[in-house]
Write an enzyme that holds these catalytic residues in place. Structure first.
Site, short mmCIF file in Angstrom:
data_model
loop_
_atom_site.label_atom_id
_atom_site.label_comp_id
_atom_site.label_asym_id
_atom_site.label_seq_id
_atom_site.Cartn_x
_atom_site.Cartn_y
_atom_site.Cartn_z
N GLY A 174 0.82 -1.20 0.00
CA GLY A 174 0.00 0.00 0.00
C GLY A 174 0.85 1.26 0.00
O GLY A 174 2.04 1.22 -0.32
N GLU A 204 10.78 2.11 -0.35
CA GLU A 204 10.45 2.30 -1.77
C GLU A 204 10.23 3.79 -2.01
O GLU A 204 11.05 4.46 -2.63
CB GLU A 204 9.20 1.50 -2.14
CG GLU A 204 8.77 1.67 -3.60
CD GLU A 204 7.45 0.97 -3.91
OE1 GLU A 204 7.12 0.91 -5.10
OE2 GLU A 204 6.75 0.50 -2.99
N ASP A 281 7.58 -6.57 -10.37
CA ASP A 281 6.56 -5.81 -9.63
C ASP A 281 5.19 -5.96 -10.29
O ASP A 281 4.33 -6.68 -9.78
CB ASP A 281 6.95 -4.33 -9.51
CG ASP A 281 6.32 -3.65 -8.30
OD1 ASP A 281 5.59 -4.32 -7.55
OD2 ASP A 281 6.58 -2.46 -8.09
#
Length: 337
Positions: A174, A204, A281
């Site tokens: 999230g 990230e 990803d």
């Protein structure tokens, strides 16, 4: 460059990696898109825009694929197709992740959602025995931890129900930093009680301190983690403890979390001895494949074929697999060096 060696992807989101033609047909059947929406227009909607400015913009791209994956048939067909695609791309092992709580809008329970995905994965593995796949269930960070607290606990319980039956780990995904990571401590404690390992998206879009917090909360792997390079103490801990980093080039550049391919943290982290892995990803949203990620690593970061094989050896070491399976994959990769 010859990329004909066994490949592994440890950070791959199901909803971000749907087959375009299959998703288009499912969206048409379910009335999710306008009747006159063309395949090319649909593909454009399923792929990230070039002008996004942040991870939050990127995450908004998931709404369309998630809206498609709201019934057992769609979940089964899309998971089956993804595993087939990976097998045909030369992957021998993958860990696919998704958040089952996001697929309950039409009345499915998380148990039913996960059961359908595992069924699709198993069918594909029987059809393509060259690949094995594990499922990671993602808990979600929303704007307030209490919004989906019970759903996150249910995800942990669902992982327990399917542990050893397709599910290999948990994840927290999230908008990084939207909620303090400590807000999910009870979920992590429950996972530890059940003996379920977990990875956490950290470092990230967030700072190196986010990685430090994830490690303190018991993460055995870090999703992305590129920003740990900014703090020598955090980097030293990652290296010393041999914490695997599930790194992804294209999505990081698209989200503006890394300045460019050439400036990506993967190469310096790899050179300093971090346990770096390279993954896709989201193949559809980011319009990429594992081979394309490898080609970018070669072109922009100067990686060699031997480096890429070593990245896959790192992935074997990091994988949520038993020792025998790891030994088999290691042997296959070592034969390619």
């Amino acid at each position: 460059m010859n990329l004909n060696f066994p490949k592994i992807d440890l950070h791959l989101h199901l909803d971000g990696s749907l087959d375009i033609k299959l998703a288009y047909a499912l969206a048409q059947e379910r009335g999710i898109i306008a009747p006159d929406c063309s395949l090319s227009e649909f593909a454009r909607q399923m792929t990230v825009r070039p002008d996004i400015r942040s991870l939050e913009d990127y995450l908004a791209c998931f709404e369309l694929p998630i809206s498609i994956l709201q019934d057992e048939e769609a979940l089964l067909l899309c998971s089956r197709e993804l595993v087939k695609t990976l097998a045909l791309q030369g992957l021998v092992y993958a860990e696919i992740r998704f958040a089952p709580q996001l697929h309950t809008r039409k009345g499915l329970t998380q148990h039913q959602v996960v059961k359908a995905v595992i069924k699709g994965m198993r069918i594909a593995m029987s059809e393509h025995p060259q690949i094995r796949v594990g499922l990671i269930l993602s808990m979600m960070t929303l704007q307030d931890a209490q919004i989906n607290h019970l759903q996150n606990l249910e995800t942990v319980q669902t992982a327990r129900e399917f542990q050893g039956k397709g599910v290999v780990a948990l994840d927290l995904a999230g908008a990084e930093g939207a909620v303090p990571m400590e807000s999910y401590q009870d979920c992590f404690r429950k996972a530890q009680e059940y003996g379920i390992p977990y990875t956490i998206h950290a470092g990230e879009s967030g700072p190196a301190s986010s990685v430090a917090t994830a490690l303190r909360l018991g993460a055995s792997r870090i999703g992305h983690g590129g920003h740990c390079l900014q703090d020598p103490a955090v980097l030293a801990e990652v290296i010393e403890r041999k914490i695997p980093l599930e790194m992804c080039l294209t999505s990081n550049v698209q989200c503006r979390n890394q300045a460019s391919y050439s400036d990506h943290a993967l190469r310096p982290l790899y050179e300093r001895g971090a346990l770096v892995t390279l993954n896709t990803d989201n193949m559809t949203i980011s319009a990429t494949t594992l081979d394309q990620e490898y080609e970018r690593a070669v072109r922009y970061l100067g990686m060699t074929r031997e480096d890429l094989i070593h990245l896959n050896l790192n992935s074997v070491r990091a994988a949520f697999l038993d020792r025998q399976q790891k030994q088999q994959l290691t042997r296959k990769l070592m034969e390619c060096l």
